[in-house]
Design a protein around this motif. Structure first.
Motif, mmCIF file in Angstrom:
data_model
loop_
_atom_site.group_PDB
_atom_site.id
_atom_site.type_symbol
_atom_site.label_atom_id
_atom_site.label_comp_id
_atom_site.label_asym_id
_atom_site.label_seq_id
_atom_site.Cartn_x
_atom_site.Cartn_y
_atom_site.Cartn_z
ATOM 1 N N GLU A 41 0.751 -1.318 0.018
ATOM 2 C CA GLU A 41 -0.061 0.178 -0.214
ATOM 3 C C GLU A 41 0.960 1.247 -0.002
ATOM 4 N N GLU A 42 2.097 1.321 0.788
ATOM 5 C CA GLU A 42 2.904 2.471 0.715
ATOM 6 C C GLU A 42 3.420 2.610 -0.619
ATOM 7 N N LEU A 43 4.165 1.523 -1.341
ATOM 8 C CA LEU A 43 4.580 1.837 -2.540
ATOM 9 C C LEU A 43 3.524 2.145 -3.670
ATOM 10 N N THR A 44 2.520 1.511 -3.542
ATOM 11 C CA THR A 44 1.558 2.006 -4.671
ATOM 12 C C THR A 44 0.859 3.354 -4.482
ATOM 13 N N GLY A 45 1.066 3.569 -3.299
ATOM 14 C CA GLY A 45 0.269 4.905 -2.813
ATOM 15 C C GLY A 45 -1.443 4.801 -2.782
ATOM 16 N N ARG A 46 -1.629 3.449 -2.640
ATOM 17 C CA ARG A 46 -3.372 3.707 -2.606
ATOM 18 C C ARG A 46 -3.509 2.303 -1.824
ATOM 19 N N PRO A 47 -4.688 2.350 -0.985
ATOM 20 C CA PRO A 47 -5.089 1.255 -0.086
ATOM 21 C C PRO A 47 -5.533 -0.078 -1.027
ATOM 22 N N LEU A 48 -5.342 -1.290 -0.534
ATOM 23 C CA LEU A 48 -5.865 -2.656 -0.876
ATOM 24 C C LEU A 48 -7.468 -2.641 -1.136
ATOM 25 N N ALA A 49 -7.913 -2.038 -0.144
ATOM 26 C CA ALA A 49 -9.479 -2.077 -0.078
ATOM 27 C C ALA A 49 -10.036 -1.345 -1.292
ATOM 28 N N GLY A 50 -10.678 -2.011 -1.986
ATOM 29 C CA GLY A 50 -11.526 -1.552 -3.245
ATOM 30 C C GLY A 50 -10.574 -1.967 -4.564
ATOM 31 N N ALA A 51 -9.248 -2.262 -4.316
ATOM 32 C CA ALA A 51 -8.577 -2.216 -5.590
ATOM 33 C C ALA A 51 -8.768 -3.634 -6.483
ATOM 34 N N ARG A 52 -8.728 -3.333 -7.616
ATOM 35 C CA ARG A 52 -8.822 -4.745 -8.656
ATOM 36 C C ARG A 52 -7.412 -5.473 -8.700
ATOM 37 N N VAL A 53 -7.516 -6.452 -8.064
ATOM 38 C CA VAL A 53 -6.197 -7.207 -7.875
ATOM 39 C C VAL A 53 -6.328 -8.425 -8.741
ATOM 40 N N VAL A 54 -5.263 -8.920 -9.635
ATOM 41 C CA VAL A 54 -5.112 -10.364 -10.169
ATOM 42 C C VAL A 54 -4.037 -10.908 -9.465
ATOM 43 N N ASP A 55 -4.525 -12.043 -8.810
ATOM 44 C CA ASP A 55 -3.390 -12.849 -8.367
ATOM 45 C C ASP A 55 -2.929 -14.033 -8.944
ATOM 46 N N VAL A 56 -1.845 -13.873 -9.563
ATOM 47 C CA VAL A 56 -1.326 -14.741 -10.603
ATOM 48 C C VAL A 56 -0.505 -16.011 -10.162
ATOM 49 N N GLY A 57 -0.698 -17.348 -10.318
ATOM 50 C CA GLY A 57 -0.039 -18.308 -9.669
ATOM 51 C C GLY A 57 -0.411 -18.362 -8.506
ATOM 52 N N ALA A 58 -1.808 -18.443 -8.228
ATOM 53 C CA ALA A 58 -2.640 -18.437 -7.023
ATOM 54 C C ALA A 58 -2.546 -19.734 -6.153
ATOM 55 N N GLY A 59 -2.014 -20.666 -6.678
ATOM 56 C CA GLY A 59 -1.724 -21.854 -5.972
ATOM 57 C C GLY A 59 -3.047 -22.340 -5.192
ATOM 58 N N THR A 60 -2.694 -22.297 -4.004
ATOM 59 C CA THR A 60 -4.240 -22.813 -3.073
ATOM 60 C C THR A 60 -4.797 -21.681 -2.420
#
Length: 264
Positions: A41-60
């Motif tokens: 969150e610090e490095l992107t400058g935005r909260p994860l809440a509400g962000a559209r995230v794609v988790d690749v190689g998500a495994g289990t």
């Protein structure tokens, strides 16, 4: 003497080995500390809440679950049958699509954040970096991270040395290869690196099951793996007579943002 083709075959075999051990992987692998997601969150400058995230190689779904807890709107991408089945069992309400980072099955500029937890090293960066840029919105971010063993802890260093001797694979060297040059040899993105130390306390048997879920053990057969784990159990019992192991990790995070406007 190994050849590039042999190396690729071995790497592919290791990448696919998790599917037969998905339940073991889910039950025994470590998760990730809250400080990792604070850093994202610090490095992107935005909260994860509400962000559209794609988790690749998500495994289990170990990382996916943590991202959801932070309020992210997550889609998972996973190539393996066994891992995807375990993911659906664990996180039935999270969309998971089949695919890999070299050819993401997603539309252009879909995501605010693309994440790879323990998974980027299975991609071909020459293909995966452009794919990430394609799927990310302008100003979006690519976050890669790995739980790496804290090799300055004596018992962990000794375990890594025994693993190298037993299986002929230098895991310490592999884990050190988590850097921007290896992640993006062409230098298309500018990565910022963070390291976050954390630990967990688990029973010896959980630690051994965690070890056994790693690809280098999975591909060497039950007999060879069992002999190694028996030796490890003896060392751990001597080092931790109360039966509880403190696993110490350094999470290595590499994060890069895309340009704020699309490139032509």
């Amino acid at each position: 003497m190994t050849t590039p083709r042999t190396d690729r075959t071995t790497r592919t075999t290791r990448a696919h080995s998790f599917n037969a051990a998905a339940a073991q992987y889910a039950a025994n692998r470590p998760s990730y500390p809250p400080a990792l997601f604070d850093a994202i969150e610090e490095l992107t400058g935005r909260p994860l809440a509400g962000a559209r995230v794609v988790d690749v190689g998500a495994g289990t779904g170990i990382a996916t679950a943590r991202l959801r807890e932070r309020g992210a709107d997550v889609i998972a991408v996973e190539p393996g049958d066994g891992m995807a089945a375990e993911f659906r069992r664990t996180l039935p309400d999270v969309p998971v699509v089949r695919g890999n980072g070299n050819a993401l099955p997603l539309a252009d500029h879909r995501a605010d954040l693309l994440t790879y937890a323990q998974a980027w090293h299975w991609t071909d960066p020459a293909r995966a970096v452009p794919e990430a840029v394609r799927v990310l919105r302008p100003g979006g971010a690519l976050a890669l991270w790995w739980n790496t063993d804290a090799l300055d802890v004596p018992w962990i260093a000794e375990e890594a040395e025994r693993t190298a001797r037993h299986f002929g694979v230098n895991l310490a060297a592999e884990r050190r290869n988590t850097n921007a040059r290896a992640a993006d040899p062409a230098g298309l993105l500018h990565f910022t690196r963070r390291e976050i130390r954390w630990s967990r306390r688990v029973p010896i048997e959980t630690h051994l099951a965690n070890l056994a879920s790693h690809s280098v053990l999975l591909v060497h057969g039950e007999e060879r793996t069992a002999a190694f784990l028996t030796e490890q159990r003896e060392h751990l019992t001597a080092a931790f007579p109360d039966g509880t192991v403190e696993e110490t990790y350094d999470v290595v995070l590499l994060l890069a943002t895309t340009p704020p406007t699309p490139t032509a």
